[in-house]
Motif scaffolding. Structure first.
Motif, PDB file in Angstrom:
ATOM      1  N   TYR A  36       0.830  -1.192   0.000  1.00 42.99           N
ATOM      2  CA  TYR A  36       0.000   0.000   0.000  1.00 42.99           C
ATOM      3  C   TYR A  36       0.869   1.248   0.000  1.00 42.99           C
ATOM      4  O   TYR A  36       1.925   1.280   0.632  1.00 42.99           O
ATOM      5  CB  TYR A  36      -0.918   0.028   1.235  1.00 42.99           C
ATOM      6  CG  TYR A  36      -2.039  -0.983   1.186  1.00 42.99           C
ATOM      7  CD1 TYR A  36      -1.836  -2.304   1.576  1.00 42.99           C
ATOM      8  CD2 TYR A  36      -3.303  -0.617   0.744  1.00 42.99           C
ATOM      9  CE1 TYR A  36      -2.862  -3.228   1.519  1.00 42.99           C
ATOM     10  CE2 TYR A  36      -4.344  -1.535   0.689  1.00 42.99           C
ATOM     11  CZ  TYR A  36      -4.104  -2.831   1.079  1.00 42.99           C
ATOM     12  OH  TYR A  36      -5.136  -3.750   1.026  1.00 42.99           O
ATOM     13  N   GLY A  43      -5.476   8.134   3.205  1.00 40.88           N
ATOM     14  CA  GLY A  43      -5.432   6.747   3.621  1.00 40.88           C
ATOM     15  C   GLY A  43      -4.592   5.919   2.666  1.00 40.88           C
ATOM     16  O   GLY A  43      -4.359   6.305   1.517  1.00 40.88           O
ATOM     17  N   PRO A  44      -4.092   4.751   3.110  1.00 42.34           N
ATOM     18  CA  PRO A  44      -3.317   3.881   2.232  1.00 42.34           C
ATOM     19  C   PRO A  44      -4.137   3.404   1.037  1.00 42.34           C
ATOM     20  O   PRO A  44      -5.358   3.240   1.126  1.00 42.34           O
ATOM     21  CB  PRO A  44      -2.945   2.707   3.148  1.00 42.34           C
ATOM     22  CG  PRO A  44      -3.057   3.240   4.533  1.00 42.34           C
ATOM     23  CD  PRO A  44      -4.182   4.234   4.481  1.00 42.34           C
TER      24      PRO A  44
ATOM     25  N   TYR B  33     -13.048  -2.629   8.916  1.00 44.88           N
ATOM     26  CA  TYR B  33     -11.943  -2.670   9.866  1.00 44.88           C
ATOM     27  C   TYR B  33     -11.695  -1.272  10.446  1.00 44.88           C
ATOM     28  O   TYR B  33     -11.905  -0.268   9.771  1.00 44.88           O
ATOM     29  CB  TYR B  33     -10.645  -3.108   9.173  1.00 44.88           C
ATOM     30  CG  TYR B  33     -10.762  -4.273   8.227  1.00 44.88           C
ATOM     31  CD1 TYR B  33     -11.247  -4.083   6.927  1.00 44.88           C
ATOM     32  CD2 TYR B  33     -10.373  -5.557   8.610  1.00 44.88           C
ATOM     33  CE1 TYR B  33     -11.340  -5.163   6.045  1.00 44.88           C
ATOM     34  CE2 TYR B  33     -10.466  -6.621   7.722  1.00 44.88           C
ATOM     35  CZ  TYR B  33     -10.948  -6.407   6.449  1.00 44.88           C
ATOM     36  OH  TYR B  33     -11.040  -7.478   5.574  1.00 44.88           O
ATOM     37  N   TYR B  35      -8.370   0.730  12.142  1.00 45.06           N
ATOM     38  CA  TYR B  35      -6.944   0.719  12.457  1.00 45.06           C
ATOM     39  C   TYR B  35      -6.570   2.030  13.138  1.00 45.06           C
ATOM     40  O   TYR B  35      -7.187   3.066  12.910  1.00 45.06           O
ATOM     41  CB  TYR B  35      -6.100   0.620  11.189  1.00 45.06           C
ATOM     42  CG  TYR B  35      -6.188  -0.687  10.448  1.00 45.06           C
ATOM     43  CD1 TYR B  35      -7.117  -0.866   9.418  1.00 45.06           C
ATOM     44  CD2 TYR B  35      -5.326  -1.744  10.745  1.00 45.06           C
ATOM     45  CE1 TYR B  35      -7.186  -2.063   8.726  1.00 45.06           C
ATOM     46  CE2 TYR B  35      -5.390  -2.940  10.047  1.00 45.06           C
ATOM     47  CZ  TYR B  35      -6.323  -3.091   9.045  1.00 45.06           C
ATOM     48  OH  TYR B  35      -6.381  -4.278   8.352  1.00 45.06           O
ATOM     49  N   LEU B  45      -4.566  -3.092  14.090  1.00 44.30           N
ATOM     50  CA  LEU B  45      -5.989  -3.393  13.988  1.00 44.30           C
ATOM     51  C   LEU B  45      -6.656  -3.276  15.361  1.00 44.30           C
ATOM     52  O   LEU B  45      -6.217  -3.904  16.324  1.00 44.30           O
ATOM     53  CB  LEU B  45      -6.177  -4.798  13.420  1.00 44.30           C
ATOM     54  CG  LEU B  45      -7.609  -5.257  13.187  1.00 44.30           C
ATOM     55  CD1 LEU B  45      -8.252  -4.437  12.073  1.00 44.30           C
ATOM     56  CD2 LEU B  45      -7.638  -6.742  12.839  1.00 44.30           C
ATOM     57  N   TYR B  48     -12.645  -5.461  13.924  1.00 37.95           N
ATOM     58  CA  TYR B  48     -13.105  -5.704  12.587  1.00 37.95           C
ATOM     59  C   TYR B  48     -14.483  -6.368  12.627  1.00 37.95           C
ATOM     60  O   TYR B  48     -14.930  -6.834  13.677  1.00 37.95           O
ATOM     61  CB  TYR B  48     -12.109  -6.529  11.773  1.00 37.95           C
ATOM     62  CG  TYR B  48     -11.936  -7.965  12.224  1.00 37.95           C
ATOM     63  CD1 TYR B  48     -11.077  -8.269  13.284  1.00 37.95           C
ATOM     64  CD2 TYR B  48     -12.577  -9.009  11.573  1.00 37.95           C
ATOM     65  CE1 TYR B  48     -10.889  -9.577  13.689  1.00 37.95           C
ATOM     66  CE2 TYR B  48     -12.383 -10.320  11.962  1.00 37.95           C
ATOM     67  CZ  TYR B  48     -11.536 -10.601  13.019  1.00 37.95           C
ATOM     68  OH  TYR B  48     -11.347 -11.905  13.422  1.00 37.95           O
ATOM     69  N   PHE B  90      -7.962   5.008  10.956  1.00 40.37           N
ATOM     70  CA  PHE B  90      -8.407   4.694   9.602  1.00 40.37           C
ATOM     71  C   PHE B  90      -9.454   3.591   9.652  1.00 40.37           C
ATOM     72  O   PHE B  90      -9.281   2.572  10.325  1.00 40.37           O
ATOM     73  CB  PHE B  90      -7.243   4.240   8.734  1.00 40.37           C
ATOM     74  CG  PHE B  90      -6.305   5.341   8.361  1.00 40.37           C
ATOM     75  CD1 PHE B  90      -5.118   5.522   9.050  1.00 40.37           C
ATOM     76  CD2 PHE B  90      -6.609   6.213   7.326  1.00 40.37           C
ATOM     77  CE1 PHE B  90      -4.251   6.543   8.718  1.00 40.37           C
ATOM     78  CE2 PHE B  90      -5.752   7.235   6.989  1.00 40.37           C
ATOM     79  CZ  PHE B  90      -4.576   7.403   7.687  1.00 40.37           C
ATOM     80  N   GLN B 102      -8.023  -4.004   0.506  1.00 43.54           N
ATOM     81  CA  GLN B 102      -8.710  -3.188   1.493  1.00 43.54           C
ATOM     82  C   GLN B 102      -8.776  -1.755   0.970  1.00 43.54           C
ATOM     83  O   GLN B 102      -7.792  -1.224   0.452  1.00 43.54           O
ATOM     84  CB  GLN B 102      -7.979  -3.210   2.833  1.00 43.54           C
ATOM     85  CG  GLN B 102      -8.105  -4.528   3.573  1.00 43.54           C
ATOM     86  CD  GLN B 102      -7.392  -4.499   4.914  1.00 43.54           C
ATOM     87  OE1 GLN B 102      -6.214  -4.163   4.999  1.00 43.54           O
ATOM     88  NE2 GLN B 102      -8.098  -4.847   5.972  1.00 43.54           N
ATOM     89  N   PHE B 104      -9.315   2.084   2.080  1.00 40.66           N
ATOM     90  CA  PHE B 104      -9.197   2.884   3.284  1.00 40.66           C
ATOM     91  C   PHE B 104      -9.897   4.237   3.137  1.00 40.66           C
ATOM     92  O   PHE B 104      -9.924   4.820   2.048  1.00 40.66           O
ATOM     93  CB  PHE B 104      -7.720   3.144   3.616  1.00 40.66           C
ATOM     94  CG  PHE B 104      -7.015   1.938   4.175  1.00 40.66           C
ATOM     95  CD1 PHE B 104      -6.508   0.959   3.334  1.00 40.66           C
ATOM     96  CD2 PHE B 104      -6.859   1.788   5.542  1.00 40.66           C
ATOM     97  CE1 PHE B 104      -5.858  -0.158   3.838  1.00 40.66           C
ATOM     98  CE2 PHE B 104      -6.201   0.684   6.075  1.00 40.66           C
ATOM     99  CZ  PHE B 104      -5.705  -0.285   5.219  1.00 40.66           C
TER     100      PHE B 104
END
Lengths: 113, 113
Positions: A36, A43-44, B33, B35, B45, B48, B90, B102, B104
């Motif tokens: 990422y 965000g990533p 999720y 983070y 994390l 989730y 995030f 994923q 974000f």
């Protein structure tokens, strides 16, 4: 649980040079390895990923290599540009158990014009 | 599609106060999720969810609570804020877990003083 080590924490290169970021993981059950990119204040975002049945994957100037025997994988960026400056995260995901990725601590890449 | 949205972008809390970080996604993703990102520590994390009504703890759940009443929303509740909860948070979502990207959100920067 899984442990992912990422190096270096900071990488400074000149525009046009190559950059390599390396990650190691501990859980042999991990089979999916995404990378990422996180730009400042965002965000990533996924830039490339590799699965355990593949040794190398390339997408234009970026490539990822995987060595399952040694439990390490690397991100290669060629012909770096200033817009490549960002924080890069590797992750390892077990395809079993929780199926949740474990992230490395990140590498801050700085590309000097 | 807006993707993953988070509110607020910034917040300053006093020690002992409570707040809820909002997260929503419009991609009909099952998995969501939370983070936290601390400098040089990567993404940790917190909680989730694998679907509406189902949540589970991550690596650092203490001091936080979550709920998932709909597919779209996954709020994170901070009770009795402490300085150790100063971080960037995030929210992310994915269609499935395991070998799936994923997505974000833009993050919420929280300071507890």
């Amino acid at each position: 649980g899984e442990n992912v080590e990422q190096h270096p924490s900071t990488l400074s290169v000149q525009e046009g040079d190559s950059a390599v970021i390396k990650c190691t993981y501990s859980d042999s059950a991990s089979n999916y390895f995404p990378w990422y990119k996180q730009e400042l204040g965002k965000g990533p975002q996924l830039i490339i990923d590799i699965r355990s049945n593949v040794g190398e994957k390339k997408d234009q100037r970026i490539a990822v290599t995987l060595n399952k025997t040694a439990k390490h994988f690397s991100l290669h960026i060629t012909e770096t540009q200033p817009e490549d400056s960002a924080v890069y995260f590797c992750a390892a995901t077990p395809l079993g158990g929780s199926y949740i990725p474990t992230f490395g601590r990140g590498t801050s890449l700085i590309v000097h014009p | 599609n807006a993707g993953v949205t988070q509110t607020p972008k910034f917040r300053i809390l006093k020690i002992g106060q409570s707040m809820t970080l909002q997260c929503a996604q419009d991609m009909n993703h099952n998995y969501m999720y939370w983070y936290r990102q601390d400098p040089g520590m990567g993404l940790k994390l917190i909680y989730y969810s694998v679907g509406a009504g189902i949540t589970d703890k991550g690596e650092v759940p203490n001091g936080y609570n979550v709920s998932r009443s709909t597919t779209e929303d996954f709020p994170l509740r901070l009770e009795l804020a402490a300085p150790s909860q100063t971080s960037v948070y995030f929210c992310a979502s994915s269609y499935e877990t395991g070998a799936y990207e994923q997505y974000f959100g833009p993050g919420t920067r929280l300071t507890v003083t």
